[in-house]
Design an enzyme around this catalytic site. Structure first.
Site, PDB file in Angstrom:
ATOM      1  N   SER A 138       0.866  -1.191   0.000  1.00  8.84           N
ATOM      2  CA  SER A 138       0.000   0.000   0.000  1.00  8.84           C
ATOM      3  C   SER A 138       0.892   1.227   0.000  1.00  8.84           C
ATOM      4  O   SER A 138       1.705   1.427   0.914  1.00  8.84           O
ATOM      5  CB  SER A 138      -0.872   0.000   1.254  1.00  8.84           C
ATOM      6  OG  SER A 138      -1.349   1.315   1.477  1.00  8.84           O
ATOM      7  N   HIS A 191      -1.386  -1.365  -4.150  1.00  2.58           N
ATOM      8  CA  HIS A 191      -2.632  -1.004  -3.476  1.00  2.58           C
ATOM      9  C   HIS A 191      -2.666   0.516  -3.257  1.00  2.58           C
ATOM     10  O   HIS A 191      -1.755   1.084  -2.653  1.00  2.58           O
ATOM     11  CB  HIS A 191      -2.703  -1.748  -2.148  1.00  2.58           C
ATOM     12  CG  HIS A 191      -3.993  -1.594  -1.403  1.00  2.58           C
ATOM     13  ND1 HIS A 191      -5.126  -2.320  -1.698  1.00  2.58           N
ATOM     14  CD2 HIS A 191      -4.326  -0.794  -0.359  1.00  2.58           C
ATOM     15  CE1 HIS A 191      -6.091  -1.989  -0.863  1.00  2.58           C
ATOM     16  NE2 HIS A 191      -5.640  -1.052  -0.037  1.00  2.58           N
ATOM     17  N   ASP A 198      -4.832   3.616  -1.719  1.00  4.51           N
ATOM     18  CA  ASP A 198      -5.916   3.955  -0.785  1.00  4.51           C
ATOM     19  C   ASP A 198      -6.467   5.342  -1.072  1.00  4.51           C
ATOM     20  O   ASP A 198      -5.774   6.341  -0.914  1.00  4.51           O
ATOM     21  CB  ASP A 198      -5.380   3.898   0.650  1.00  4.51           C
ATOM     22  CG  ASP A 198      -5.096   2.475   1.089  1.00  4.51           C
ATOM     23  OD1 ASP A 198      -6.033   1.648   1.031  1.00  4.51           O
ATOM     24  OD2 ASP A 198      -3.949   2.180   1.476  1.00  4.51           O
ATOM     25  N   MET A 224      -9.092   8.103  -0.011  1.00  9.86           N
ATOM     26  CA  MET A 224      -9.908   8.496   1.153  1.00  9.86           C
ATOM     27  C   MET A 224     -10.439   9.911   0.965  1.00  9.86           C
ATOM     28  O   MET A 224      -9.714  10.781   0.467  1.00  9.86           O
ATOM     29  CB  MET A 224      -9.071   8.448   2.425  1.00  9.86           C
ATOM     30  CG  MET A 224      -8.393   7.106   2.669  1.00  9.86           C
ATOM     31  SD  MET A 224      -7.552   7.092   4.266  1.00  9.86           S
ATOM     32  CE  MET A 224      -6.652   5.537   4.165  1.00  9.86           C
ATOM     33  N   HIS A 280      -8.557   1.107  -3.661  1.00 11.15           N
ATOM     34  CA  HIS A 280      -9.457   0.831  -2.532  1.00 11.15           C
ATOM     35  C   HIS A 280     -10.167   2.149  -2.205  1.00 11.15           C
ATOM     36  O   HIS A 280      -9.557   3.056  -1.656  1.00 11.15           O
ATOM     37  CB  HIS A 280      -8.596   0.310  -1.375  1.00 11.15           C
ATOM     38  CG  HIS A 280      -9.317   0.151  -0.077  1.00 11.15           C
ATOM     39  ND1 HIS A 280      -8.649  -0.044   1.127  1.00 11.15           N
ATOM     40  CD2 HIS A 280     -10.638   0.149   0.241  1.00 11.15           C
ATOM     41  CE1 HIS A 280      -9.520  -0.157   2.099  1.00 11.15           C
ATOM     42  NE2 HIS A 280     -10.735  -0.028   1.601  1.00 11.15           N
ATOM     43  N   MET A 284     -12.264   4.419  -0.216  1.00 11.31           N
ATOM     44  CA  MET A 284     -12.875   4.671   1.099  1.00 11.31           C
ATOM     45  C   MET A 284     -13.544   6.032   1.013  1.00 11.31           C
ATOM     46  O   MET A 284     -13.100   7.019   1.599  1.00 11.31           O
ATOM     47  CB  MET A 284     -11.784   4.641   2.186  1.00 11.31           C
ATOM     48  CG  MET A 284     -11.298   3.234   2.488  1.00 11.31           C
ATOM     49  SD  MET A 284      -9.652   3.227   3.251  1.00 11.31           S
ATOM     50  CE  MET A 284      -8.652   3.274   1.789  1.00 11.31           C
ATOM     51  N   MET A 304     -11.310  -6.064   5.600  1.00 11.00           N
ATOM     52  CA  MET A 304     -10.491  -5.129   6.386  1.00 11.00           C
ATOM     53  C   MET A 304     -10.131  -5.759   7.728  1.00 11.00           C
ATOM     54  O   MET A 304     -10.999  -6.263   8.440  1.00 11.00           O
ATOM     55  CB  MET A 304     -11.238  -3.821   6.644  1.00 11.00           C
ATOM     56  CG  MET A 304     -11.419  -2.919   5.434  1.00 11.00           C
ATOM     57  SD  MET A 304      -9.896  -2.476   4.570  1.00 11.00           S
ATOM     58  CE  MET A 304      -8.947  -1.655   5.857  1.00 11.00           C
ATOM     59  N   GLY A 346      -8.713   4.032   7.323  1.00  9.91           N
ATOM     60  CA  GLY A 346      -8.437   5.450   7.536  1.00  9.91           C
ATOM     61  C   GLY A 346      -6.962   5.761   7.702  1.00  9.91           C
ATOM     62  O   GLY A 346      -6.501   6.810   7.286  1.00  9.91           O
ATOM     63  N   PHE A 347      -6.229   4.816   8.285  1.00 14.08           N
ATOM     64  CA  PHE A 347      -4.821   5.093   8.575  1.00 14.08           C
ATOM     65  C   PHE A 347      -3.971   3.829   8.423  1.00 14.08           C
ATOM     66  O   PHE A 347      -4.462   2.728   8.670  1.00 14.08           O
ATOM     67  CB  PHE A 347      -4.668   5.604  10.018  1.00 14.08           C
ATOM     68  CG  PHE A 347      -5.519   6.819  10.282  1.00 14.08           C
ATOM     69  CD1 PHE A 347      -5.056   8.090   9.943  1.00 14.08           C
ATOM     70  CD2 PHE A 347      -6.788   6.686  10.831  1.00 14.08           C
ATOM     71  CE1 PHE A 347      -5.849   9.212  10.150  1.00 14.08           C
ATOM     72  CE2 PHE A 347      -7.594   7.802  11.043  1.00 14.08           C
ATOM     73  CZ  PHE A 347      -7.127   9.070  10.703  1.00 14.08           C
ATOM     74  N   GLY A 348      -2.714   4.043   8.054  1.00 16.74           N
ATOM     75  CA  GLY A 348      -1.767   2.941   8.044  1.00 16.74           C
ATOM     76  C   GLY A 348      -1.215   2.738   9.446  1.00 16.74           C
ATOM     77  O   GLY A 348      -1.439   3.554  10.346  1.00 16.74           O
ATOM     78  N   GLY A 349      -0.497   1.649   9.637  1.00 19.81           N
ATOM     79  CA  GLY A 349       0.227   1.437  10.886  1.00 19.81           C
ATOM     80  C   GLY A 349      -0.616   1.013  12.079  1.00 19.81           C
ATOM     81  O   GLY A 349      -0.148   1.110  13.211  1.00 19.81           O
ATOM     82  N   ASP A 386      -6.422  -6.534   4.340  1.00 23.05           N
ATOM     83  CA  ASP A 386      -5.807  -5.202   4.392  1.00 23.05           C
ATOM     84  C   ASP A 386      -5.827  -4.649   5.815  1.00 23.05           C
ATOM     85  O   ASP A 386      -6.889  -4.449   6.393  1.00 23.05           O
ATOM     86  CB  ASP A 386      -6.614  -4.283   3.451  1.00 23.05           C
ATOM     87  CG  ASP A 386      -6.053  -2.872   3.365  1.00 23.05           C
ATOM     88  OD1 ASP A 386      -4.952  -2.627   3.878  1.00 23.05           O
ATOM     89  OD2 ASP A 386      -6.736  -2.023   2.762  1.00 23.05           O
ATOM     90  N   GLY A 387      -4.630  -4.432   6.340  1.00 23.50           N
ATOM     91  CA  GLY A 387      -4.510  -3.751   7.630  1.00 23.50           C
ATOM     92  C   GLY A 387      -3.743  -4.551   8.662  1.00 23.50           C
ATOM     93  O   GLY A 387      -4.141  -5.659   9.026  1.00 23.50           O
ATOM     94  N   GLY A 388      -2.615  -4.012   9.101  1.00 19.33           N
ATOM     95  CA  GLY A 388      -1.871  -4.633  10.197  1.00 19.33           C
ATOM     96  C   GLY A 388      -1.126  -5.901   9.836  1.00 19.33           C
ATOM     97  O   GLY A 388      -0.751  -6.665  10.724  1.00 19.33           O
ATOM     98  N   SER A 400       2.804  -0.248   6.199  1.00 19.48           N
ATOM     99  CA  SER A 400       3.922   0.102   7.082  1.00 19.48           C
ATOM    100  C   SER A 400       4.964  -1.006   7.200  1.00 19.48           C
ATOM    101  O   SER A 400       6.117  -0.737   7.527  1.00 19.48           O
ATOM    102  CB  SER A 400       3.398   0.506   8.462  1.00 19.48           C
ATOM    103  OG  SER A 400       2.528  -0.469   8.952  1.00 19.48           O
TER     104      SER A 400
HETATM  105  C1  DX5 Z   1      -6.131   1.543   5.859  1.00 21.51           C
HETATM  106  C2  DX5 Z   1      -5.740   1.232   4.428  1.00 21.51           C
HETATM  107  C3  DX5 Z   1      -4.637   0.273   4.307  1.00 21.51           C
HETATM  108  C4  DX5 Z   1      -3.334   0.719   4.920  1.00 21.51           C
HETATM  109  C5  DX5 Z   1      -2.606  -0.490   5.416  1.00 21.51           C
HETATM  110  O1  DX5 Z   1      -7.272   2.305   5.849  1.00 21.51           O
HETATM  111  O2  DX5 Z   1      -6.848   0.712   3.733  1.00 21.51           O
HETATM  112  O3  DX5 Z   1      -4.433  -0.122   2.958  1.00 21.51           O
HETATM  113  O4  DX5 Z   1      -2.505   1.426   4.049  1.00 21.51           O
HETATM  114  O5  DX5 Z   1      -1.522  -0.087   6.158  1.00 21.51           O
HETATM  115  P1  DX5 Z   1      -0.821  -1.064   7.193  1.00 21.51           P
HETATM  116  O6  DX5 Z   1      -0.337  -2.239   6.422  1.00 21.51           O
HETATM  117  O7  DX5 Z   1       0.268  -0.214   7.745  1.00 21.51           O
HETATM  118  O8  DX5 Z   1      -1.855  -1.439   8.234  1.00 21.51           O
HETATM  119 ZN    ZN Z   2      -6.462  -0.203   1.744  1.00 23.42          ZN
END
Ligand code: DX5
Ligand code: ZN
Length: 233
Positions: free
Chosen positions: A20, A45, A47, A49, A78, A80, A149, A154-157, A187-189, A210
């Site tokens: 991403s 990927h 994102d 938003m 993706h 959002m 999800m 909304g956020f990475g990391g 997707d996520g974490g 991340s």
């Molecule tokens: C979160 C995004 C993800 C995000 C994943 O809203 O949809 O794609 O970038 O980031 P990590 O892998 O750091 O959780």
């Molecule tokens: Zn995403």
């Protein structure tokens, strides 16, 4: 979608790695993308938003257009955003190969999926961690892929929400029972520690932000994720 196949239980699980770019250095995006391609990423990927459906604003159509010129890997957008039906086909025209929309954001999702497919891209439905699988009942047969999800978007990391693993397993089972070839994306974490379990639960496409960028060597990070995910049996 190429040659991905996840036959969990019969031990075949190639999967696609989808970095991403949310966590990339946007001022050096071209270089960051070249690095993840070198590491073996086959999907990028992106994102999108809008600051309404999720509390963050990122990037949109002009960036997808530029990305299309600098990479040959699949571009996975993706969305959002609220009212995704107004924009979904535009993302395909801008160069996306895959477009996914949140079921929570779209009361007319069959129409939106059809608009994505008619422009020639794969159409995906996204479900948030708190949205039950049953919300997909009437739409699963119309989706090329489902993006599950594993954090609140909304956020990475953020940290992976563990019960999502079981959700992924159940969804894989439903796809199989219905005789569909719907791909499952997560997707996520995701990181080098949990990827094996995630692939073994049935993920065909694995997003990581991340865990790929911001660690110095994105190519090595992707390679490590691909190795880790292949180590699931
Ligand atoms: C979160 C995004 C993800 C995000 C994943 O809203 O949809 O794609 O970038 O980031 P990590 O892998 O750091 O959780
Ligand atoms: Zn995403």
């Amino acid at each position: 979608m190429g040659d991905i196949a996840t036959k969990i239980g019969e031990r075949t699980a190639p999967f696609e790695m989808a970095p991403s770019i949310l966590s990339a250095d946007f001022a050096r995006l071209g270089e960051e993308i070249a690095a993840v391609e070198k590491g073996g990423a086959t999907v990028l990927h992106v994102d999108v938003m809008d600051g309404k459906f999720v509390p963050n604003i990122t990037i949109g159509l002009p960036v997808v257009k530029s990305l299309r010129k600098c990479t040959r890997v699949k571009i996975d957008t993706h969305l959002m955003i609220e009212e995704p039906g107004r924009y979904a086909a535009e993302f395909v025209k801008a160069g996306a190969d895959m477009v996914s929309v949140h079921i929570e954001a779209d009361p007319h999702i069959h129409r939106t999926l059809a608009s994505i497919k008619s422009e020639g891209a794969l159409a995906g439905v996204v479900i948030n961690p708190a949205t039950p699988i049953s919300a997909l009942d009437e739409v699963l047969n119309y989706a090329d892929f489902v993006l599950v999800m594993s954090v609140n978007p909304g956020f990475g990391g953020q940290k992976f929400i563990p019960p999502v693993l079981e959700k992924l397993r159940r969804l894989k089972e439903i796809v199989r029972e219905r005789g569909l070839d719907t791909l499952l994306e997560i997707d996520g974490g995701v990181d080098q520690q949990n990827i094996a379990e995630i692939v073994s639960a049935g993920a065909d496409i694995v997003v990581a932000g991340s865990a790929v960028f911001g660690k110095g060597d994105p190519a090595a990070a992707v390679k490590e994720l691909l190795d880790g995910g292949s180590d699931w049996v």
